[in-house]
Write a protein that holds these residues in place. Structure first.
Motif, PDB file in Angstrom:
ATOM      1  N   GLU A 195      56.388  46.645  52.004  1.00 50.26           N
ATOM      2  CA  GLU A 195      55.957  45.828  53.146  1.00 50.26           C
ATOM      3  C   GLU A 195      55.274  44.549  52.667  1.00 50.26           C
ATOM      4  OE1 GLU A 195      52.450  46.287  56.383  1.00 50.26           O
ATOM      5  OE2 GLU A 195      53.778  48.056  56.218  1.00 50.26           O
ATOM      6  N   LEU A 196      54.407  44.693  51.631  1.00 48.58           N
ATOM      7  CA  LEU A 196      53.702  43.532  51.094  1.00 48.58           C
ATOM      8  C   LEU A 196      54.683  42.544  50.466  1.00 48.58           C
ATOM      9  CD1 LEU A 196      51.244  41.899  50.206  1.00 48.58           C
ATOM     10  CD2 LEU A 196      50.949  43.484  48.273  1.00 48.58           C
ATOM     11  N   LEU A 197      55.650  43.046  49.713  1.00 46.46           N
ATOM     12  CA  LEU A 197      56.633  42.163  49.074  1.00 46.46           C
ATOM     13  C   LEU A 197      57.441  41.415  50.128  1.00 46.46           C
ATOM     14  CD1 LEU A 197      57.861  41.116  46.474  1.00 46.46           C
ATOM     15  CD2 LEU A 197      59.444  43.058  46.487  1.00 46.46           C
ATOM     16  N   GLU A 198      57.799  42.110  51.202  1.00 44.53           N
ATOM     17  CA  GLU A 198      58.548  41.450  52.291  1.00 44.53           C
ATOM     18  C   GLU A 198      57.696  40.349  52.931  1.00 44.53           C
ATOM     19  OE1 GLU A 198      59.557  44.628  54.895  1.00 44.53           O
ATOM     20  OE2 GLU A 198      61.328  45.261  53.720  1.00 44.53           O
ATOM     21  N   ASP A 211      43.995  35.812  52.143  1.00 42.57           N
ATOM     22  CA  ASP A 211      44.631  36.000  53.447  1.00 42.57           C
ATOM     23  C   ASP A 211      45.315  37.360  53.519  1.00 42.57           C
ATOM     24  OD1 ASP A 211      43.777  33.515  54.172  1.00 42.57           O
ATOM     25  OD2 ASP A 211      45.704  32.508  53.860  1.00 42.57           O
ATOM     26  N   LEU A 212      45.942  37.756  52.398  1.00 45.74           N
ATOM     27  CA  LEU A 212      46.590  39.079  52.355  1.00 45.74           C
ATOM     28  C   LEU A 212      45.557  40.188  52.507  1.00 45.74           C
ATOM     29  CD1 LEU A 212      49.134  38.495  49.446  1.00 45.74           C
ATOM     30  CD2 LEU A 212      49.647  38.621  51.892  1.00 45.74           C
ATOM     31  N   SER A 213      44.386  39.969  51.906  1.00 50.16           N
ATOM     32  CA  SER A 213      43.310  40.959  52.004  1.00 50.16           C
ATOM     33  C   SER A 213      42.863  41.124  53.463  1.00 50.16           C
ATOM     34  CB  SER A 213      42.133  40.531  51.132  1.00 50.16           C
ATOM     35  OG  SER A 213      41.072  41.454  51.239  1.00 50.16           O
ATOM     36  N   GLU A 214      42.766  39.993  54.190  1.00 50.43           N
ATOM     37  CA  GLU A 214      42.387  40.055  55.605  1.00 50.43           C
ATOM     38  C   GLU A 214      43.445  40.770  56.443  1.00 50.43           C
ATOM     39  OE1 GLU A 214      41.556  36.102  56.870  1.00 50.43           O
ATOM     40  OE2 GLU A 214      39.747  35.893  55.631  1.00 50.43           O
ATOM     41  N   GLU A 215      44.713  40.750  55.961  1.00 48.61           N
ATOM     42  CA  GLU A 215      45.802  41.399  56.687  1.00 48.61           C
ATOM     43  C   GLU A 215      45.919  42.876  56.323  1.00 48.61           C
ATOM     44  OE1 GLU A 215      49.442  39.194  56.158  1.00 48.61           O
ATOM     45  OE2 GLU A 215      48.402  37.278  56.443  1.00 48.61           O
ATOM     46  N   GLY A 216      45.044  43.347  55.397  1.00 53.02           N
ATOM     47  CA  GLY A 216      45.030  44.776  55.072  1.00 53.02           C
ATOM     48  C   GLY A 216      45.702  45.148  53.763  1.00 53.02           C
ATOM     49  N   TYR A 217      46.117  44.151  52.972  1.00 60.98           N
ATOM     50  CA  TYR A 217      46.747  44.427  51.680  1.00 60.98           C
ATOM     51  C   TYR A 217      45.695  44.268  50.585  1.00 60.98           C
ATOM     52  CZ  TYR A 217      50.946  43.644  54.474  1.00 60.98           C
ATOM     53  OH  TYR A 217      51.922  43.697  55.450  1.00 60.98           O
ATOM     54  N   SER A 218      45.445  45.341  49.832  1.00 60.63           N
ATOM     55  CA  SER A 218      44.376  45.325  48.839  1.00 60.63           C
ATOM     56  C   SER A 218      44.792  44.548  47.590  1.00 60.63           C
ATOM     57  CB  SER A 218      44.010  46.752  48.430  1.00 60.63           C
ATOM     58  OG  SER A 218      45.097  47.348  47.727  1.00 60.63           O
ATOM     59  N   ASN A 219      43.789  44.158  46.797  1.00 56.47           N
ATOM     60  CA  ASN A 219      44.044  43.470  45.529  1.00 56.47           C
ATOM     61  C   ASN A 219      44.816  44.366  44.574  1.00 56.47           C
ATOM     62  OD1 ASN A 219      42.729  41.209  46.412  1.00 56.47           O
ATOM     63  ND2 ASN A 219      40.802  41.642  45.356  1.00 56.47           N
ATOM     64  N   ALA A 220      44.579  45.682  44.664  1.00 57.90           N
ATOM     65  CA  ALA A 220      45.282  46.625  43.786  1.00 57.90           C
ATOM     66  C   ALA A 220      46.786  46.589  44.048  1.00 57.90           C
ATOM     67  CB  ALA A 220      44.741  48.038  43.997  1.00 57.90           C
ATOM     68  N   MET A 221      47.182  46.470  45.326  1.00 56.27           N
ATOM     69  CA  MET A 221      48.611  46.400  45.674  1.00 56.27           C
ATOM     70  C   MET A 221      49.229  45.100  45.160  1.00 56.27           C
ATOM     71  SD  MET A 221      48.331  47.821  49.558  1.00 56.27           S
ATOM     72  CE  MET A 221      49.997  47.335  49.946  1.00 56.27           C
ATOM     73  N   VAL A 222      48.471  43.983  45.284  1.00 57.94           N
ATOM     74  CA  VAL A 222      48.962  42.696  44.769  1.00 57.94           C
ATOM     75  C   VAL A 222      49.163  42.789  43.257  1.00 57.94           C
ATOM     76  CG1 VAL A 222      48.374  40.260  44.436  1.00 57.94           C
ATOM     77  CG2 VAL A 222      47.899  41.368  46.643  1.00 57.94           C
ATOM     78  N   ASN A 223      48.187  43.374  42.573  1.00 53.41           N
ATOM     79  CA  ASN A 223      48.287  43.492  41.113  1.00 53.41           C
ATOM     80  C   ASN A 223      49.435  44.406  40.694  1.00 53.41           C
ATOM     81  OD1 ASN A 223      46.161  41.753  40.532  1.00 53.41           O
ATOM     82  ND2 ASN A 223      44.622  43.393  40.711  1.00 53.41           N
TER      83      ASN A 223
END
Length: 792
Positions: A195-198, A211-223
């Motif tokens: 979902e994050l990649l999309e 902005d991604l963090s505010e949308e509910g995507y954690s830094n761990a998922m980005v990393n």
């Protein structure tokens, strides 16, 4: 090709352009207005390209090359360069000082000296390492002992002292990510990562991680996506927006009344004819001047041009910004000293890059780098804050007139109480006067009454709040309405005094008594900032019978809370020192319906609140006692302006002036809002005393820690002027300044009154250059103020 460069050295001896060769690889890059790094003596410093020529007056082989440019696009427009030259000559100052005033502080260079390892010398490297440094050390942070360790290596050349430059403020960045568009990424059952990649894939620009963090995507998922090689990270430039997160509801243009429409038509006709005409929009308080401004600017924007709006006080800016943002949205950039250096830099860049078409701000925003100005507006044009107190001592109206002529656009000077100089010019037809004599809608001016405080004291009331004002405030509290109270004196008490010997604690640096501030239990000098702890024992006689006299806003706040048992919002330099406090306090007053707003003159103008129905001036005499020929004018203006804060909406207003001089014409005519009578009476005194607007002025202030040097310099300047001026000019002084010593500097002054002196500029320039050198050698300072607004 050769560039004429002004270098960043604040010295009269280098107040000129220097020629530098433009290297072949830079000839298509370097333009007029660019910031460049150039060699100057033994160091490399910042400079500004003022002109470009094919030839030079010196041997080209001896001309040094420009090291590099500092910006992609020039920071100075051609117009700003012309303005810098004009202001430097008119106000007798250095080009570099004016240029640094024109540009935001963020572009100012910071220089520091460092000692750097420049060879592979092992002993030099070990010497640095032994002092806790790797390859370089900042010189000013080194002790004498540390310098002695490094000195042999400096002599050998293994270490070298260099000057390095950095910018005061940089562009702000934040971490962003973008998709690497990997075909058929293998994420297995990690649905959230899919979902994050999309989400990242959908964006054509890098997405901020915050902005991604505010949308509910954690830094761990980005990393996790980054480690799998599906996304990459990048620093993204972001703007510091002081109004981010604020929503401004659209404010529709209002229907203009007959007088407003006439003013609008006259101004826009001048705009259509492309004439550089100056208008005095003389409108009583509440007459709808701001709506005229807004609709004029609307027309300017419709024609694809830009507009500059000046306001005199930071306190006015929040309300003015709100109105402009509600009308013009993101087209508005805000420039004033309450913003951080970074915020001002980003707002300035919005203008420079064409992303904002309207600027709103205080004095320095007159330099907004617009290319095609369609209108310039100066609200409350009479205010002294439009004149800079430090060098360069320019007046914003002079810059505005210059830009008006250059862009062939109207300049609008709006006020309810014009300066005598402005009104006199409108009388002679130099400016075109437009009158707004009625309040907008059906509202009327508030009723104004004068309270004789001498009579109050005779009847036994020794409080700073008269019986009449007390009853009026109590009535407003009971009705749920609001009161504005003006006292132009901050602190708790004016001074401390020993009742046994009469000793008053004075500032050791200035000839002024210390003001008592109860909030931090200290005695403070409002001129140099000296602070002393309060002692209950007299320093002179060791007696304990010490007390405090006089009343400031801090004490009145306490009195009001005790008297009425209610909250009070206090606005003065002490409560508004921190960033954003002006707006925070005013919002608190309006939103939480605090019954009383108490403040110094910063609350006297521009404020517009529907529930304010009472205005009280606690001491209308304050400014009358100033040793300045404009004291009566300033009193009339302040009283008229603060009166206009009452009854601006549906509820009717009332104003009370408390005074010991109830018959003084400035107070009496302010009561009747009779500007014309005040103008005629004051002009008669000005003509008799030969002051402005009948004469131009130059104020010379000479200061030194050594009073004898100060006297000698004052005598020399007086002699120079006496020998060079014509018989029509008048030289007043030399005399001690009203405050004879500030920050350990003894001060004397000379006032020159003149009508026409063709050689004056040459004399001022020569004196300025002479005393610039004397300041470096002997510590004697000369400040030349052309057309001063304060003779203090």
């Amino acid at each position: 090709m050769f560039a004429s460069v002004i270098v960043d050295v604040p010295s009269k001896s280098v107040n000129q352009v220097f020629d530098y060769r433009i290297p072949e690889g830079m000839q298509d890059i370097v333009k007029v207005g660019h910031r460049v790094l150039v060699p100057f003596g033994r160091r490399t410093i910042q400079g500004y390209v003022m002109d470009i020529n094919d030839t030079a007056d010196f041997d080209p082989a001896r001309i040094k090359p420009i090291a590099r440019t500092l910006d992609i696009e020039p920071v100075l427009t051609e117009e700003m360069i012309v303005i810098a030259k004009y202001l430097a000559e008119y106000y007798v100052d250095q080009y570099i000082s004016v240029i640094e005033t024109i540009l935001p502080a963020a572009l100012k260079a910071n220089y520091k000296k460092i000692i750097r390892l420049v060879s592979d010398d092992r002993e030099a490297a070990q010497a640095l390492s032994s002092l806790g440094f790797s390859k370089e050390a900042e010189t000013r942070r080194l002790t004498a002992e540390q310098l002695s360790v490094l000195r042999p290596h400096l002599k050998s050349g293994a270490l070298a002292e260099e000057t390095v430059m950095s910018q005061h403020t940089r562009k702000k960045t934040a971490l962003g990510v973008y998709s690497l568009k990997v075909p058929e990424p293998n994420l297995g059952r990690a649905k959230k990562q899919v979902e994050l990649l999309e989400r990242i894939d959908m964006s054509s620009e890098p997405v901020l991680v915050r902005d991604l963090s505010e949308e509910g995507y954690s830094n761990a998922m980005v990393n996790a996506l980054y480690k799998k090689g599906l996304i990459d990270k990048v620093d993204v430039e972001v703007e510091r927006d002081p109004y981010s997160g604020r929503v401004f509801e659209y404010d529709r243009p209002k229907v203009l009344n007959e007088e407003q429409q006439h003013a609008y038509d006259e101004i826009t006709s001048s705009m259509d004819a492309e004439t550089a005409e100056t208008f005095l929009l003389h409108g009583i308080t509440g007459s709808g001047k701001t709506e005229v401004y807004l609709q004029v600017i609307q027309k300017v924007l419709e024609e694809g041009r830009t507009a500059i709006m000046l306001v005199p006080e930071i306190a006015l800016t929040p309300q003015m910004v709100n109105r402009f943002k509600m009308r013009f949205g993101d087209d508005v950039a805000v420039l004033h000293s309450a913003l951080s250096a970074g915020e001002k830099y980003d707002e300035w860049r919005k203008i420079k890059e064409g992303r904002a078409r309207v600027s709103v701000g205080a004095r320095s925003s007159v330099f907004a780098p617009f290319e095609d100005v369609g209108a310039i507006i100066i609200d409350e044009e009479h205010e002294t804050t439009y004149k800079q107190g430090d060098r360069p001592m320019y007046h914003a109206a002079e810059v505005a007139k210059f830009r008006s002529r250059r862009h062939r656009c109207p300049l609008i000077l709006g006020t309810a109480t014009p300066s005598l100089e402005t009104y006199a010019r409108s009388e002679k037809g130099v400016y075109r006067r437009l009158e707004l004599t009625e309040r907008a809608g059906t509202k009327v001016l508030p009723e104004v009454q004068i309270v004789d405080m001498s009579e109050e004291h005779r009847t036994g009331n020794t409080s700073i709040i008269s019986t009449q004002l007390h009853d009026a405030i109590q009535d407003r509290i009971e009705k749920g309405e609001q009161t504005v109270l003006l006292l132009n004196r901050r602190g708790y008490s004016n001074f401390q005094i020993c009742q046994s010997c009469g000793h008053v604690p004075m500032c050791p640096n200035c000839d002024i008594s210390l003001t008592y501030h109860k909030s931090n239990n200290s005695l403070l000098c409002h001129y140099c900032g000296y602070e002393s702890a309060v002692s209950r024992q007299c320093d002179n006689c060791a007696g304990t019978d010490v007390t405090f006299r006089g009343t400031g806003t801090e004490k009145v706040e306490e009195i009001l809370r005790d008297m009425f048992g209610t909250d009070v919002v206090r606005m003065d330099n002490d409560t508004t020192r921190r960033k954003g406090m002006h707006e925070k306090l005013l919002n608190h007053f309006e939103r939480d319906e605090i019954p009383i707003l108490l403040g110094t003159q910063m609350i006297a103008k521009g404020l517009d609140y529907p529930k304010v129905t009472l205005v009280g001036v606690l001491n209308a005499d304050t400014m009358l006692n100033l040793p300045d020929f404009r004291a009566n004018e300033k009193t009339f203006q302040l009283l008229t302006q603060v009166s206009g804060r009452a009854g601006r909406h549906e509820l009717s207003g009332e104003v009370l002036f408390q005074t010991y001089n109830p018959s003084h014409y400035a107070i009496e005519l302010a009561r009747h809002n009779d500007y014309r009578s005040f103008y005629e009476k004051e002009m008669a005194f000005r003509r008799m005393a030969r002051y402005s607007p009948f004469y131009f002025h130059v104020l010379f202030t000479i200061s030194s820690e050594d009073v004898r040097k100060c006297l000698d310099a004052t005598s020399h300047i007086h002699g120079t002027l006496a020998g060079a001026m014509s018989g029509q000019s008048i030289i007043v002084g030399p005399s001690p300044s009203p405050i004879e010593r500030i920050n350990r500097q003894h001060r004397f002054q000379i006032l020159l009154k003149y009508k026409r002196e063709p050689a004056l500029l040459d004399i001022l320039t020569a004196l300025d250059e002479e005393y610039h050198e004397k300041y470096k050698k002997e510590g004697i300072s000369l400040k030349i103020d052309v057309n001063p607004l304060v003779i203090m």
